[in-house]
Design a protein around this motif. Structure first.
Motif, PDB file in Angstrom:
ATOM      1  N   LEU A 168      -0.769  39.301  81.613  1.00 43.88           N
ATOM      2  CA  LEU A 168      -1.826  38.792  82.485  1.00 43.88           C
ATOM      3  C   LEU A 168      -2.449  37.576  81.820  1.00 43.88           C
ATOM      4  O   LEU A 168      -2.891  37.660  80.671  1.00 43.88           O
ATOM      5  N   GLU A 169      -2.496  36.460  82.530  1.00 39.08           N
ATOM      6  CA  GLU A 169      -3.192  35.288  81.999  1.00 39.08           C
ATOM      7  C   GLU A 169      -4.503  35.101  82.738  1.00 39.08           C
ATOM      8  O   GLU A 169      -4.533  34.974  83.965  1.00 39.08           O
ATOM      9  N   ILE A 170      -5.581  35.053  81.970  1.00 36.07           N
ATOM     10  CA  ILE A 170      -6.911  34.803  82.515  1.00 36.07           C
ATOM     11  C   ILE A 170      -7.179  33.308  82.407  1.00 36.07           C
ATOM     12  O   ILE A 170      -7.506  32.775  81.357  1.00 36.07           O
ATOM     13  N   GLY A 171      -6.948  32.619  83.525  1.00 36.59           N
ATOM     14  CA  GLY A 171      -7.074  31.173  83.573  1.00 36.59           C
ATOM     15  C   GLY A 171      -5.712  30.509  83.625  1.00 36.59           C
ATOM     16  O   GLY A 171      -5.291  29.882  82.647  1.00 36.59           O
ATOM     17  N   PHE A 172      -5.004  30.624  84.762  1.00 34.45           N
ATOM     18  CA  PHE A 172      -3.653  30.067  84.885  1.00 34.45           C
ATOM     19  C   PHE A 172      -3.647  28.555  84.693  1.00 34.45           C
ATOM     20  O   PHE A 172      -2.757  27.993  84.058  1.00 34.45           O
ATOM     21  N   GLY A 173      -4.624  27.869  85.247  1.00 39.19           N
ATOM     22  CA  GLY A 173      -4.843  26.454  84.988  1.00 39.19           C
ATOM     23  C   GLY A 173      -3.645  25.554  85.200  1.00 39.19           C
ATOM     24  O   GLY A 173      -3.060  25.492  86.281  1.00 39.19           O
ATOM     25  N   THR A 174      -3.236  24.872  84.136  1.00 43.46           N
ATOM     26  CA  THR A 174      -2.147  23.896  84.209  1.00 43.46           C
ATOM     27  C   THR A 174      -0.766  24.547  84.209  1.00 43.46           C
ATOM     28  O   THR A 174       0.232  23.857  84.395  1.00 43.46           O
ATOM     29  N   GLY A 175      -0.693  25.850  83.932  1.00 48.37           N
ATOM     30  CA  GLY A 175       0.601  26.527  83.857  1.00 48.37           C
ATOM     31  C   GLY A 175       1.315  26.354  82.528  1.00 48.37           C
ATOM     32  O   GLY A 175       2.444  26.832  82.372  1.00 48.37           O
ATOM     33  N   LEU A 176       0.664  25.715  81.549  1.00 47.77           N
ATOM     34  CA  LEU A 176       1.318  25.490  80.253  1.00 47.77           C
ATOM     35  C   LEU A 176       1.699  26.803  79.581  1.00 47.77           C
ATOM     36  O   LEU A 176       2.830  26.966  79.113  1.00 47.77           O
ATOM     37  N   ASN A 177       0.775  27.753  79.513  1.00 53.39           N
ATOM     38  CA  ASN A 177       1.073  29.024  78.837  1.00 53.39           C
ATOM     39  C   ASN A 177       2.194  29.774  79.548  1.00 53.39           C
ATOM     40  O   ASN A 177       3.055  30.384  78.901  1.00 53.39           O
ATOM     41  N   ALA A 178       2.193  29.737  80.871  1.00 57.27           N
ATOM     42  CA  ALA A 178       3.243  30.401  81.637  1.00 57.27           C
ATOM     43  C   ALA A 178       4.594  29.737  81.399  1.00 57.27           C
ATOM     44  O   ALA A 178       5.616  30.422  81.225  1.00 57.27           O
ATOM     45  N   PHE A 179       4.631  28.414  81.382  1.00 53.01           N
ATOM     46  CA  PHE A 179       5.886  27.688  81.200  1.00 53.01           C
ATOM     47  C   PHE A 179       6.483  27.955  79.822  1.00 53.01           C
ATOM     48  O   PHE A 179       7.681  28.233  79.689  1.00 53.01           O
ATOM     49  N   ILE A 180       5.655  27.916  78.796  1.00 51.10           N
ATOM     50  CA  ILE A 180       6.145  28.189  77.447  1.00 51.10           C
ATOM     51  C   ILE A 180       6.629  29.635  77.342  1.00 51.10           C
ATOM     52  O   ILE A 180       7.651  29.917  76.716  1.00 51.10           O
ATOM     53  N   THR A 181       5.917  30.555  77.971  1.00 58.99           N
ATOM     54  CA  THR A 181       6.331  31.964  77.950  1.00 58.99           C
ATOM     55  C   THR A 181       7.668  32.141  78.659  1.00 58.99           C
ATOM     56  O   THR A 181       8.517  32.923  78.209  1.00 58.99           O
ATOM     57  N   LEU A 182       7.881  31.419  79.751  1.00 61.00           N
ATOM     58  CA  LEU A 182       9.175  31.455  80.447  1.00 61.00           C
ATOM     59  C   LEU A 182      10.298  31.001  79.506  1.00 61.00           C
ATOM     60  O   LEU A 182      11.351  31.649  79.424  1.00 61.00           O
ATOM     61  N   LEU A 183      10.069  29.908  78.795  1.00 61.72           N
ATOM     62  CA  LEU A 183      11.078  29.405  77.855  1.00 61.72           C
ATOM     63  C   LEU A 183      11.352  30.414  76.750  1.00 61.72           C
ATOM     64  O   LEU A 183      12.508  30.615  76.341  1.00 61.72           O
ATOM     65  N   GLU A 184      10.302  31.077  76.261  1.00 62.12           N
ATOM     66  CA  GLU A 184      10.467  32.065  75.201  1.00 62.12           C
ATOM     67  C   GLU A 184      11.186  33.315  75.721  1.00 62.12           C
ATOM     68  O   GLU A 184      11.969  33.927  74.986  1.00 62.12           O
ATOM     69  N   ALA A 185      10.936  33.695  76.958  1.00 59.57           N
ATOM     70  CA  ALA A 185      11.622  34.861  77.536  1.00 59.57           C
ATOM     71  C   ALA A 185      13.129  34.619  77.567  1.00 59.57           C
ATOM     72  O   ALA A 185      13.924  35.526  77.269  1.00 59.57           O
ATOM     73  N   GLU A 186      13.529  33.415  77.910  1.00 66.52           N
ATOM     74  CA  GLU A 186      14.947  33.083  77.937  1.00 66.52           C
ATOM     75  C   GLU A 186      15.527  33.073  76.524  1.00 66.52           C
ATOM     76  O   GLU A 186      16.637  33.554  76.295  1.00 66.52           O
ATOM     77  N   LYS A 187      14.762  32.541  75.584  1.00 68.66           N
ATOM     78  CA  LYS A 187      15.234  32.476  74.194  1.00 68.66           C
ATOM     79  C   LYS A 187      15.409  33.873  73.600  1.00 68.66           C
ATOM     80  O   LYS A 187      16.387  34.156  72.905  1.00 68.66           O
ATOM     81  N   LEU A 188      14.467  34.767  73.899  1.00 73.69           N
ATOM     82  CA  LEU A 188      14.485  36.129  73.352  1.00 73.69           C
ATOM     83  C   LEU A 188      15.345  37.084  74.172  1.00 73.69           C
ATOM     84  O   LEU A 188      15.634  38.191  73.724  1.00 73.69           O
ATOM     85  N   ASP A 189      15.708  36.668  75.370  1.00 73.63           N
ATOM     86  CA  ASP A 189      16.436  37.511  76.319  1.00 73.63           C
ATOM     87  C   ASP A 189      15.673  38.799  76.602  1.00 73.63           C
ATOM     88  O   ASP A 189      16.183  39.913  76.472  1.00 73.63           O
ATOM     89  N   ILE A 190      14.404  38.637  76.983  1.00 77.50           N
ATOM     90  CA  ILE A 190      13.588  39.764  77.423  1.00 77.50           C
ATOM     91  C   ILE A 190      13.091  39.467  78.838  1.00 77.50           C
ATOM     92  O   ILE A 190      13.104  38.314  79.284  1.00 77.50           O
ATOM     93  N   ASN A 191      12.672  40.503  79.539  1.00 78.62           N
ATOM     94  CA  ASN A 191      12.188  40.344  80.906  1.00 78.62           C
ATOM     95  C   ASN A 191      10.668  40.348  80.923  1.00 78.62           C
ATOM     96  O   ASN A 191      10.046  41.305  80.443  1.00 78.62           O
ATOM     97  N   ILE A 192      10.088  39.290  81.462  1.00 83.37           N
ATOM     98  CA  ILE A 192       8.633  39.162  81.510  1.00 83.37           C
ATOM     99  C   ILE A 192       8.173  39.083  82.961  1.00 83.37           C
ATOM    100  O   ILE A 192       8.662  38.269  83.743  1.00 83.37           O
ATOM    101  N   ASN A 193       7.233  39.953  83.297  1.00 84.14           N
ATOM    102  CA  ASN A 193       6.512  39.873  84.566  1.00 84.14           C
ATOM    103  C   ASN A 193       5.152  39.257  84.267  1.00 84.14           C
ATOM    104  O   ASN A 193       4.350  39.848  83.528  1.00 84.14           O
TER     105      ASN A 193
END
Length: 235
Positions: free
Chosen positions: A62-87
């Motif tokens: 859960l992100e409190i303050g989605f804002g620019t989407g930077l945290n979400a975008f970096i987390t997406l990249l890390e999910a692919e790198k780690l091969d884990i599933n993130i909701n």
């Protein structure tokens, strides 16, 4: 309220609010702050690929303050790198406009220019619905205020990235942190760039075990809060 895109010390952009003299991310480096606070001390604390016993292949954030989407975008990249599933669930009361998103340079500064359309898709997909953006990452954006969060035992990690207590003290109270505590699974964690004593005390008052950690560039400390099996003083 007026908003303008500015460049931070590490070359990455953020949005500045002149009337508040406040930014969506640290002026000392937006990307550096995101990685240090939310990835290093948040995602990688909860999911440690070097410790098999602590590995979680499915993570709810859960992100409190989605804002620019930077945290979400970096987390997406890390999910692919780690091969884990993130909701991923991003809560935002005042969504950023697409003409502002078009001015942000995150794909370039992260050396993933080929993912620029994916970054923009984070913002273009509809609100209040889940969207699978990659094999490893799905997102639901929620246009609501933080005080309206009522979920119980749903999330593993909370990225608490609200505007600072100097300009919005009502977002850093026991009332809000009680909602955060309830929303987390047992042993779930909340990470934030803030290290104010009043913030730490508010977290502890609702039952969190709070750690002070070295802060990102420009800040001496940050906080990580862990939800225990029981609230302090409660049965």
């Amino acid at each position: 309220m007026r908003r303008e895109v500015v460049i931070t010390a590490d070359g990455s952009s953020t949005i500045h609010l002149p009337d508040w003299d406040e930014q969506y991310h640290s002026k000392h480096g937006a990307i550096q702050e995101a990685y240090h606070v939310f990835i290093k001390h948040g995602l990688y604390h909860f999911y440690n690929p070097e410790l098999v016993a602590k590995t979680h292949k499915h993570v709810a954030i859960l992100e409190i303050g989605f804002g620019t989407g930077l945290n979400a975008f970096i987390t997406l990249l890390e999910a692919e790198k780690l091969d884990i599933n993130i909701n991923y669930f991003g809560v935002e009361g005042y969504p950023v406009l697409m003409d502002e998103i078009d001015q942000l340079n995150y794909p370039f500064e992260l050396n993933v220019e080929n993912r620029e359309e994916l970054f923009k898709k984070l913002h273009k997909v509809s609100w209040e619905e889940a969207h699978k953006l990659s094999e490893n990452f799905s997102i639901e954006k929620q246009n609501r205020f933080f005080s309206e969060i009522k979920e119980k035992n749903k999330y593993d990690i909370i990225y608490f990235d609200a505007f600072g207590a100097r300009v919005q003290p009502e977002l850093w109270t026991t009332s809000i942190f009680s909602k955060m505590y309830d929303a987390l699974h047992t042993e779930g964690i909340l990470v934030t760039y803030s290290a104010k004593g009043s913030v730490r005390r508010a977290m502890e008052a609702v039952g969190f075990k709070v750690e002070r950690l070295p802060g990102p560039p420009g800040k001496r400390e940050m906080l990580r809060a862990i939800k225990g099996p029981l609230r302090i003083g409660l049965v």
